[in-house]
Scaffold this motif. Structure first.
Motif, PDB file in Angstrom:
ATOM      1  N   PRO A 192       0.825  -1.223   0.000  1.00  0.00           N
ATOM      2  CA  PRO A 192       0.000   0.000   0.000  1.00  0.00           C
ATOM      3  C   PRO A 192       0.851   1.263   0.000  1.00  0.00           C
ATOM      4  O   PRO A 192       0.455   2.285  -0.583  1.00  0.00           O
ATOM      5  N   GLU A 193       2.021   1.183   0.651  1.00  0.00           N
ATOM      6  CA  GLU A 193       2.906   2.342   0.684  1.00  0.00           C
ATOM      7  C   GLU A 193       3.400   2.689  -0.722  1.00  0.00           C
ATOM      8  O   GLU A 193       3.450   3.864  -1.113  1.00  0.00           O
ATOM      9  N   GLU A 194       3.755   1.653  -1.498  1.00  0.00           N
ATOM     10  CA  GLU A 194       4.209   1.905  -2.859  1.00  0.00           C
ATOM     11  C   GLU A 194       3.075   2.506  -3.694  1.00  0.00           C
ATOM     12  O   GLU A 194       3.292   3.443  -4.473  1.00  0.00           O
ATOM     13  N   ALA A 195       1.856   1.977  -3.525  1.00  0.00           N
ATOM     14  CA  ALA A 195       0.719   2.500  -4.288  1.00  0.00           C
ATOM     15  C   ALA A 195       0.461   3.960  -3.954  1.00  0.00           C
ATOM     16  O   ALA A 195       0.195   4.784  -4.851  1.00  0.00           O
ATOM     17  N   ASP A 196       0.560   4.305  -2.648  1.00  0.00           N
ATOM     18  CA  ASP A 196       0.304   5.682  -2.229  1.00  0.00           C
ATOM     19  C   ASP A 196       1.337   6.629  -2.798  1.00  0.00           C
ATOM     20  O   ASP A 196       1.012   7.676  -3.387  1.00  0.00           O
ATOM     21  N   VAL A 197       2.618   6.276  -2.616  1.00  0.00           N
ATOM     22  CA  VAL A 197       3.681   7.148  -3.123  1.00  0.00           C
ATOM     23  C   VAL A 197       3.627   7.211  -4.646  1.00  0.00           C
ATOM     24  O   VAL A 197       3.836   8.276  -5.248  1.00  0.00           O
ATOM     25  N   GLY A 198       3.333   6.079  -5.280  1.00  0.00           N
ATOM     26  CA  GLY A 198       3.252   6.064  -6.742  1.00  0.00           C
ATOM     27  C   GLY A 198       2.185   6.997  -7.271  1.00  0.00           C
ATOM     28  O   GLY A 198       2.420   7.749  -8.237  1.00  0.00           O
ATOM     29  N   ARG A 199       0.985   6.976  -6.668  1.00  0.00           N
ATOM     30  CA  ARG A 199      -0.084   7.880  -7.112  1.00  0.00           C
ATOM     31  C   ARG A 199       0.326   9.338  -6.942  1.00  0.00           C
ATOM     32  O   ARG A 199       0.054  10.183  -7.812  1.00  0.00           O
ATOM     33  N   ARG A 200       0.961   9.628  -5.828  1.00  0.00           N
ATOM     34  CA  ARG A 200       1.402  11.003  -5.580  1.00  0.00           C
ATOM     35  C   ARG A 200       2.434  11.446  -6.626  1.00  0.00           C
ATOM     36  O   ARG A 200       2.405  12.585  -7.123  1.00  0.00           O
ATOM     37  N   MET A 201       3.358  10.554  -6.965  1.00  0.00           N
ATOM     38  CA  MET A 201       4.403  10.908  -7.921  1.00  0.00           C
ATOM     39  C   MET A 201       3.848  11.011  -9.340  1.00  0.00           C
ATOM     40  O   MET A 201       4.312  11.838 -10.147  1.00  0.00           O
ATOM     41  N   ILE A 202       2.846  10.194  -9.675  1.00  0.00           N
ATOM     42  CA  ILE A 202       2.199  10.321 -10.982  1.00  0.00           C
ATOM     43  C   ILE A 202       1.521  11.677 -11.090  1.00  0.00           C
ATOM     44  O   ILE A 202       1.647  12.386 -12.109  1.00  0.00           O
ATOM     45  N   ARG A 203       0.789  12.059 -10.051  1.00  0.00           N
ATOM     46  CA  ARG A 203       0.130  13.365 -10.050  1.00  0.00           C
ATOM     47  C   ARG A 203       1.158  14.490 -10.190  1.00  0.00           C
ATOM     48  O   ARG A 203       0.928  15.499 -10.883  1.00  0.00           O
ATOM     49  N   ALA A 204       2.312  14.295  -9.514  1.00  0.00           N
ATOM     50  CA  ALA A 204       3.363  15.313  -9.596  1.00  0.00           C
ATOM     51  C   ALA A 204       3.931  15.411 -11.004  1.00  0.00           C
ATOM     52  O   ALA A 204       4.180  16.514 -11.519  1.00  0.00           O
ATOM     53  N   GLU A 205       4.114  14.260 -11.686  1.00  0.00           N
ATOM     54  CA  GLU A 205       4.685  14.299 -13.029  1.00  0.00           C
ATOM     55  C   GLU A 205       3.697  14.886 -14.031  1.00  0.00           C
ATOM     56  O   GLU A 205       4.098  15.609 -14.956  1.00  0.00           O
TER      57      GLU A 205
END
Length: 599
Positions: A188-201
């Motif tokens: 879940p931690e990877e999914a959370d950080v991944g979504r945040r980084m996608i939004r950032a990109e």
């Protein structure tokens, strides 16, 4: 033989050698790969082993703290990841634009192409094609890069909707590597950080499209893409961690405090490290950090580290768990002791240039009015000295039987400490550590020499605590000197050989605690107020009633500056006679101890 601290075994002996030992918290076993950490201390001497123990334990705690903090993403990590990726994407766009050929370079390449066309042999069409493609690539570099960015933005939006992380996984792993985080794949931690980084990109790509139109003033519209307010995983430099600097402070010991007090401060500050981490840079010890720590201390349960229900927990975890356990919390006075321990350390940090100001200044809780410990009344002293501890009990082995009348007479520190305190005002630990040689005759008078001289493990509160206290005649009548001779005949070097230090190095702490409970069993203690220290207050009051000023008897209680006389116990006869007269004036109107016959 095992040396225990807070019911957790840290020092153990195998054969004749000592080892440090610490259990790995259950939630870290899978990461560390071991249930327990052990290390040989390289000595067969227990006192030396105890001295070598703490640096090892602190080192392990730092490692485990680091592992623990790397296992779980903090709010700071989650906030920093999208902003770091946003800035990184824009930095890469800057580099890409800087690498594109300028119009001057394109014009020069075009001119060069026409020149080559005129010279290249028609039999070599590949060379001509290469030159043409090179110029075409230079002309279309910007447009091609824009199309690739548009395609990636479209794919990222699809992945954001579906939860796919393939396009961002490499960046997640790089962020974790750079900041020493553990972000398991598929977690879940990877999914959370991944979504945040996608939004950032996606936000960063929007800025690049604006740049294509000549607009460089855009800012993120997505609320999670914003500058991080704290540095992620900021670590102290090697040799400048808080535990390492505390050991330097302990070696300097600017106030000359005892080993017991230093150990207490080490434990107190350990709760701050439980909250903020052992790799926290020392300059981050600020008023906010102290304020947050103090707020939790006010909810910290009594004897938390000795409670099995809290084993392996840090400060915040203990407080959360105690909402179910329901243990009473420490008093404001104890909270202030924690703050005082940190304050003394922080003052040393200021003096040595690690901090600009002491962040604990004015942070103490208001003191309660009146003193918490009071003297015994005469009636309470009569009740105490007529109780089974002094007249005969059922068994000397357990305190619940000591409180019951019987034929067993107690003849050890438990019997003598209250009596010696009653007629000297000395601290219980000072009396308990006396050696046979410390009770001796000087100029025809029996004296007690309270000093650190002799055994290596003796300690006093301050340098001024080393002093000569004449033995009161009532103690001689009650058999104190006879007891001293009995111990000497039996070959003991210590006056009270059964008086022990606890695992924290505190002298007779267990006796002090049990004595308080004993007072309750004989009906003398309801709530706070009476303890062994009530005898010290009683002596001060008795001396005042005898007409002496506080300045005249401060040395009897150990409230003066250190002196060589105090260290070596050698007093001129005239000065000793004055002290004898002072001690002999300690009297309690209406108290008769004639029923206490020598054991």
């Amino acid at each position: 033989m095992v040396f225990k601290l807070a019911r957790i075994s840290y020092l153990t002996r195998r054969g004749s050698s000592y080892y440090a030992r610490m259990k790995v918290p259950a939630e870290l076993v899978a990461v560390v790969g071991r249930n327990e950490l052990t290390k040989a201390l390289g000595t067969k001497d227990e006192n030396e082993a105890k001295r070598r123990l703490w640096p090892v334990i602190e080192g392990w705690r730092t490692q485990l703290d680091d592992v623990s903090r790397r296992r779980t993403l903090s709010d700071d990590d989650r906030a920093a990841a999208p902003w770091a990726h946003y800035e990184g994407t824009l930095d890469r766009d800057d580099a890409s634009r800087a690498a594109r050929p300028t119009q001057d370079k394109i014009d020069a390449a075009t001119k060069s192409l026409f020149a080559k066309k005129a010279t290249i042999d028609g039999s070599d069409p590949l060379a001509m094609m290469d030159a043409t493609l090179e110029v075409m690539a230079m002309h279309s570099a910007g447009a091609l890069d824009a199309k690739l960015r548009q395609a990636k933005a479209a794919d990222l939006r699809k992945h954001l909707a579906s939860g796919e992380l393939a396009l961002i996984r490499h960046e997640i792993e790089e962020f974790a590597r750079k900041h020493d985080l553990i972000i398991p794949r598929g977690s879940p931690e990877e999914a959370d950080v991944g979504r945040r980084m996608i939004r950032a990109e996606i936000e960063a790509l929007e800025r690049t499209f604006e740049r294509d139109r000549g607009d460089y003033g855009g800012t993120p519209r997505d609320s999670i893409v914003k500058p991080a307010t704290t540095q992620v995983r900021e670590r102290a430099k090697p040799g400048e961690t808080i535990p390492e600097l505390f050991e330097a402070y302990a070696r300097d010991n600017p106030k000359g405090i005892t080993a017991d007090t230093l150990n207490q401060a080490r434990r107190d500050i350990g709760t701050f490290l439980d909250l903020h981490g052992r790799t926290l840079p020392v300059r981050r010890i600020d008023r906010k950090a102290i304020r947050d720590w103090k707020a939790l201390l006010r909810e910290y349960p009594v004897k938390a580290t000795e409670t099995k229900a809290f084993a392996g927990m840090g400060l915040a975890q203990i407080i959360r768990a105690n909402k179910e356990v329901g243990k009473p919390v420490i008093t404001p006075r104890t909270v202030n002791r924690y703050l005082a321990s940190m304050g003394a350390f922080c003052q040393w940090l200021v003096i040595n240039g690690y901090l600009d100001t002491n962040p604990t200044a004015d942070m103490s809780l208001p003191k309660s009015k009146g003193r918490t410990t009071r003297p015994f009344t005469t009636e309470e002293l009569r009740t105490l000295f007529a109780s089974p501890l002094f007249t005969g009990c059922q068994s000397a082995d357990e305190w619940r039987f000591i409180a019951k009348p019987g034929n067993v007479r107690i003849d050890d520190h438990r019997y003598w400490l209250p009596l010696v305190m009653l007629y000297s005002g000395a601290r219980p630990a000072e009396i308990a550590q006396l050696e046979i040689a410390d009770v001796r005759q000087e100029h025809g008078h029996w004296i007690m020499h309270i000093t650190t001289e002799g055994s290596d493990d003796k300690s006093v509160k301050t340098e001024g605590s080393m002093r000569v206290v004449p033995v009161h005649s009532e103690l001689v009548r009650l058999g104190f000197i006879a007891y001293r001779e009995r111990m000497a005949t039996q070959g003991h070097t210590r006056l009270f050989p059964e008086a022990k230090r606890n695992s924290r190095g505190q002298m007779i702490a267990e006796f002090s605690r049990e004595f308080g409970r004993y007072l309750g069993r004989i009906g003398l203690k309801e709530g706070r107020g009476l303890s062994l220290y009530s005898f010290r207050h009683g002596v001060a009051d008795a001396l005042r009633l005898a007409g002496h000023l506080d300045d005249e008897f401060g040395f009897i209680l150990g409230h003066v500056k250190g002196s060589m006389t105090g260290r070596y116990g050698q007093l001129p006869q005239g000065l000793l006679e004055q002290r004898v007269a002072l001690v002999e004036s300690i009297a309690y109107l209406g108290l008769d101890l004639n029923h206490l016959m020598p054991v």
